[in-house]
Design a protein around this motif. Structure first.
Motif, mmCIF file in Angstrom:
data_model
loop_
_atom_site.group_PDB
_atom_site.id
_atom_site.type_symbol
_atom_site.label_atom_id
_atom_site.label_comp_id
_atom_site.label_asym_id
_atom_site.label_seq_id
_atom_site.Cartn_x
_atom_site.Cartn_y
_atom_site.Cartn_z
ATOM 1 N N GLU A 346 21.098 25.556 31.538
ATOM 2 C CA GLU A 346 21.256 26.657 32.487
ATOM 3 C C GLU A 346 20.523 27.939 32.094
ATOM 4 O O GLU A 346 20.103 28.697 32.968
ATOM 5 N N THR A 347 20.380 28.205 30.786
ATOM 6 C CA THR A 347 19.699 29.437 30.360
ATOM 7 C C THR A 347 18.458 29.165 29.522
ATOM 8 O O THR A 347 17.806 30.113 29.082
ATOM 9 N N GLY A 348 18.141 27.907 29.280
ATOM 10 C CA GLY A 348 16.922 27.548 28.584
ATOM 11 C C GLY A 348 16.954 27.832 27.090
ATOM 12 O O GLY A 348 18.007 28.088 26.501
ATOM 13 N N ILE A 349 15.775 27.798 26.487
ATOM 14 C CA ILE A 349 15.661 28.011 25.049
ATOM 15 C C ILE A 349 16.138 29.407 24.667
ATOM 16 O O ILE A 349 16.749 29.599 23.609
ATOM 17 N N ALA A 350 15.890 30.386 25.533
ATOM 18 C CA ALA A 350 16.308 31.757 25.237
ATOM 19 C C ALA A 350 17.818 31.843 25.037
ATOM 20 O O ALA A 350 18.305 32.431 24.067
ATOM 21 N N GLY A 351 18.578 31.260 25.964
ATOM 22 C CA GLY A 351 20.036 31.281 25.849
ATOM 23 C C GLY A 351 20.538 30.440 24.704
ATOM 24 O O GLY A 351 21.495 30.819 24.013
ATOM 25 N N LEU A 352 19.894 29.291 24.480
ATOM 26 C CA LEU A 352 20.312 28.414 23.383
ATOM 27 C C LEU A 352 20.135 29.096 22.035
ATOM 28 O O LEU A 352 21.018 29.015 21.166
ATOM 29 N N LEU A 353 19.013 29.775 21.837
ATOM 30 C CA LEU A 353 18.783 30.467 20.567
ATOM 31 C C LEU A 353 19.816 31.564 20.341
ATOM 32 O O LEU A 353 20.357 31.709 19.235
ATOM 33 N N LEU A 354 20.109 32.331 21.386
ATOM 34 C CA LEU A 354 21.067 33.421 21.237
ATOM 35 C C LEU A 354 22.465 32.908 20.932
ATOM 36 O O LEU A 354 23.152 33.423 20.048
ATOM 37 N N ILE A 355 22.912 31.879 21.662
ATOM 38 C CA ILE A 355 24.268 31.391 21.420
ATOM 39 C C ILE A 355 24.349 30.684 20.069
ATOM 40 O O ILE A 355 25.401 30.713 19.413
ATOM 41 N N THR A 356 23.260 30.074 19.617
ATOM 42 C CA THR A 356 23.266 29.427 18.300
ATOM 43 C C THR A 356 23.413 30.467 17.196
ATOM 44 O O THR A 356 24.228 30.320 16.283
ATOM 45 N N VAL A 357 22.628 31.528 17.290
ATOM 46 C CA VAL A 357 22.731 32.613 16.299
ATOM 47 C C VAL A 357 24.116 33.245 16.362
ATOM 48 O O VAL A 357 24.756 33.504 15.331
ATOM 49 N N LEU A 358 24.596 33.482 17.581
ATOM 50 C CA LEU A 358 25.892 34.139 17.761
ATOM 51 C C LEU A 358 27.025 33.324 17.165
ATOM 52 O O LEU A 358 27.920 33.875 16.517
ATOM 53 N N THR A 359 27.001 32.010 17.355
ATOM 54 C CA THR A 359 28.119 31.176 16.904
ATOM 55 C C THR A 359 28.038 30.811 15.429
ATOM 56 O O THR A 359 29.073 30.572 14.795
ATOM 57 N N LEU A 360 26.827 30.779 14.862
ATOM 58 C CA LEU A 360 26.689 30.395 13.454
ATOM 59 C C LEU A 360 26.708 31.583 12.501
ATOM 60 O O LEU A 360 27.064 31.440 11.332
ATOM 61 N N PHE A 361 26.347 32.762 13.006
ATOM 62 C CA PHE A 361 26.300 33.949 12.161
ATOM 63 C C PHE A 361 27.644 34.253 11.492
ATOM 64 O O PHE A 361 27.696 34.526 10.284
ATOM 65 N N PRO A 362 28.778 34.208 12.234
ATOM 66 C CA PRO A 362 30.067 34.472 11.569
ATOM 67 C C PRO A 362 30.404 33.471 10.473
ATOM 68 O O PRO A 362 31.084 33.822 9.506
ATOM 69 N N ILE A 363 29.931 32.244 10.617
ATOM 70 C CA ILE A 363 30.199 31.239 9.588
ATOM 71 C C ILE A 363 29.476 31.615 8.299
ATOM 72 O O ILE A 363 30.049 31.560 7.198
ATOM 73 N N GLY A 364 28.199 32.009 8.425
ATOM 74 C CA GLY A 364 27.445 32.413 7.241
ATOM 75 C C GLY A 364 28.047 33.628 6.558
ATOM 76 O O GLY A 364 28.139 33.681 5.330
ATOM 77 N N ILE A 365 28.470 34.619 7.355
ATOM 78 C CA ILE A 365 29.087 35.807 6.773
ATOM 79 C C ILE A 365 30.401 35.447 6.086
ATOM 80 O O ILE A 365 30.719 35.966 5.006
ATOM 81 N N SER A 366 31.172 34.556 6.703
ATOM 82 C CA SER A 366 32.446 34.138 6.106
ATOM 83 C C SER A 366 32.235 33.478 4.754
ATOM 84 O O SER A 366 33.033 33.676 3.827
ATOM 85 N N LEU A 367 31.163 32.703 4.615
ATOM 86 C CA LEU A 367 30.876 32.068 3.327
ATOM 87 C C LEU A 367 30.578 33.108 2.254
ATOM 88 O O LEU A 367 30.933 32.932 1.092
ATOM 89 N N ASN A 368 29.947 34.207 2.659
ATOM 90 C CA ASN A 368 29.676 35.274 1.680
ATOM 91 C C ASN A 368 30.964 35.943 1.210
ATOM 92 O O ASN A 368 31.037 36.431 0.076
ATOM 93 N N PHE A 369 31.972 35.969 2.064
ATOM 94 C CA PHE A 369 33.258 36.579 1.716
ATOM 95 C C PHE A 369 34.273 35.544 1.217
ATOM 96 O O PHE A 369 35.424 35.896 0.982
ATOM 97 N N TRP A 370 33.868 34.288 1.080
ATOM 98 C CA TRP A 370 34.836 33.202 0.893
ATOM 99 C C TRP A 370 35.770 33.429 -0.293
ATOM 100 O O TRP A 370 36.967 33.163 -0.217
ATOM 101 N N ARG A 371 35.243 33.917 -1.393
ATOM 102 C CA ARG A 371 36.088 34.149 -2.576
ATOM 103 C C ARG A 371 37.156 35.204 -2.308
ATOM 104 O O ARG A 371 38.249 35.148 -2.893
ATOM 105 N N ALA A 372 36.849 36.151 -1.436
ATOM 106 C CA ALA A 372 37.785 37.250 -1.163
ATOM 107 C C ALA A 372 38.774 36.914 -0.049
ATOM 108 O O ALA A 372 39.718 37.674 0.175
ATOM 109 N N LEU A 373 38.577 35.794 0.631
ATOM 110 C CA LEU A 373 39.461 35.427 1.743
ATOM 111 C C LEU A 373 40.752 34.811 1.223
ATOM 112 O O LEU A 373 40.744 34.043 0.249
ATOM 113 N N SER A 374 41.864 35.124 1.875
ATOM 114 C CA SER A 374 43.129 34.448 1.579
ATOM 115 C C SER A 374 43.098 33.049 2.188
ATOM 116 O O SER A 374 42.195 32.710 2.971
ATOM 117 N N VAL A 375 44.084 32.239 1.848
ATOM 118 C CA VAL A 375 44.139 30.881 2.394
ATOM 119 C C VAL A 375 44.283 30.924 3.911
ATOM 120 O O VAL A 375 43.662 30.130 4.629
#
Length: 439
Positions: A346-375
């Motif tokens: 529906e939105t082509g490569i432009a939309g796919l790239l944006l939603i991919t970055v949007l959905t994966l970015f929090p995962i990468g940031i969470s890994l950087n904070f992983w030691r500081a996160l509670s269970v």
């Protein structure tokens, strides 16, 4: 101290209300008594409670400006895409529903991060209600999968609804299994770990395939993240072995399916059900929908960059345009059952790239904070993985409100961690003691 206590209690009540709102339309007991009024009431109450503490949420939002910019860019693209390509064929209420409800549940998830245990308890409570209903049905009528299909456990009465209950039940129980691991009480965690194999076996038995795969992926992510912060080498070796295992198992599975392996037509387990769907050319089955959507994308390379327009999939399928949540049209029931694939269509490569970055970015940031996160915070990230995988197996972009909720929940956790880090760095260094000797 009294102010702090009241603030904490207010945050817990807010988290409980907004979590109820996020799942009100899919919680079957609510459906039986009228889910729409409950949904509307909890949304209104939740919005009011959030508005009371808007300053605190504004401070949190200031620490995640990078994610907010990506979010604005993505929904800006969705809006422009709809107005340019879909406006003549799809009602404007479809776009209004996407922007308003997505925005609402993003705010709700963001606010709920301030009282994470309340969210986990609400998910666990929902699963407890489901288990009581299932146990009562099993005692009264026996196996709920007799004949290879799920029975009307909740007494809905409509076959169109209860024949799809396996996925709804799987989503509730899968989320609760992760939530139980994140609760602060040690005994509950032990019980949750012991019960986990039984939960997986039950999801397999009722053929809740999407929830089963999503739960396994979320647990694998949790273990992989723990290994990653301890030894990246061990994490990479473990992930490599896991990928090889999945590849071999998938090859064996598809070999059975495409070679015409006979399966019991009444078998209701996840493997037998999937093999039957692969072999059956029914266009309504998920694998057939994926194949048809992919073929349509490849067949029109000129539409690859910006797609065909938001909401155009059911229109092009010949079932009519979709509409918003509170007034679902027939077209709202038809979607590619994979959010990334839907965005590409529906939105082509432009939309796919944006939603991919949007959905994966929090995962990468969470890994950087992983030691500081509670269970509990780690389990919240795992809940997001659970929701993300589910959305790639059966989700619809316009109506996957649980996904927006869990996404914002993780973003809220990141915001709080960044604020904590900033407050520590802003503190003046401790004064060094000057030792003088007496003369």
């Amino acid at each position: 101290m009294l102010v702090n206590y009241n603030t904490r209690r207010f945050a817990e009540v807010t988290a409980a209300i907004v979590t109820t709102a996020a799942f009100a339309k899919t919680f079957m007991p609510f459906y039986l008594v009228g889910s729409t009024p409950i949904f509307a009431a909890t949304c209104a109450i939740g919005a009011t409670l959030v508005a009371v503490r808007w300053r605190a949420l504004g401070d949190m939002a200031g620490s995640v400006r990078d994610l907010l910019l990506i979010l604005i860019a993505f929904y800006g693209l969705v809006t422009i895409n709809f107005l340019v390509q879909s406006r003549s064929a799809v009602p404007i209420t479809h776009l209004i529903g996407i922007l308003s409800f997505h925005g609402l549940f993003l705010i709700f998830g963001f606010a709920a991060a301030r009282a994470l245990n309340a969210v986990l308890l609400m998910l666990l409570g929902a699963a407890a209600v489901y288990l009581m209903v299932i146990a009562q049905y099993a005692v009264r009528s026996g196996d709920l999968m007799q004949g290879g299909v799920i029975h009307d456990v909740f007494g809905v009465g409509s076959a169109d609804i209860y024949l799809a209950l396996h996925q709804n039940i799987g989503q509730v129980l899968g989320a609760a299994a992760i939530a139980a691991l994140g609760l602060s009480r040690h005994r509950i965690r032990i019980v949750a770990v012991v019960a986990l194999p039984f939960a997986l076996a039950f999801l397999f038995h009722i053929a809740a395939r999407g929830a089963l795969v999503a739960l396994v992926c979320s647990l694998v992510f949790f273990v992989a993240a723990e290994l990653w912060v301890r030894s990246r080498k061990q994490a990479l070796v473990g992930l490599t072995l896991a990928m090889i295992t999945v590849a071999v198992a998938s090859g064996w599975f598809y070999q059975r399916a495409f070679q015409g392996q006979n399966v019991d037509p009444k078998a209701g387990d996840a493997i037998s059900r999937t093999i039957r769907e692969i072999q059956d050319p029914n266009p309504g089955f998920r694998t057939q929908i994926w194949a048809r959507t992919a073929n349509s994308i490849v067949a029109e390379p000129d539409r690859l960059l910006f797609g065909r327009g938001i909401g155009m999939f059911p229109v092009n399928e010949g079932v009519g345009p979709p509409d918003w949540l509170l007034r679902k049209a027939e077209g709202s029931k038809h979607y590619p059952h994979n959010v990334y694939l839907e965005m590409l269509y529906e939105t082509g490569i432009a939309g796919l790239l944006l939603i991919t970055v949007l959905t994966l970015f929090p995962i990468g940031i969470s890994l950087n904070f992983w030691r500081a996160l509670s269970v509990s915070e780690k389990c919240a990230v795992s809940l997001y993985i659970f929701s993300l995988v589910s959305s790639e197996l059966s989700g619809a972009f316009a109506f996957s409100y649980a996904f927006q909720f869990f996404f914002a929940l993780v973003v809220g956790i990141i915001a709080l961690k960044r604020m904590d880090k900033a407050s520590v760095s802003d503190r003046p260094p401790p004064r060094q003691q000057v030792h003088t000797s007496a003369i």
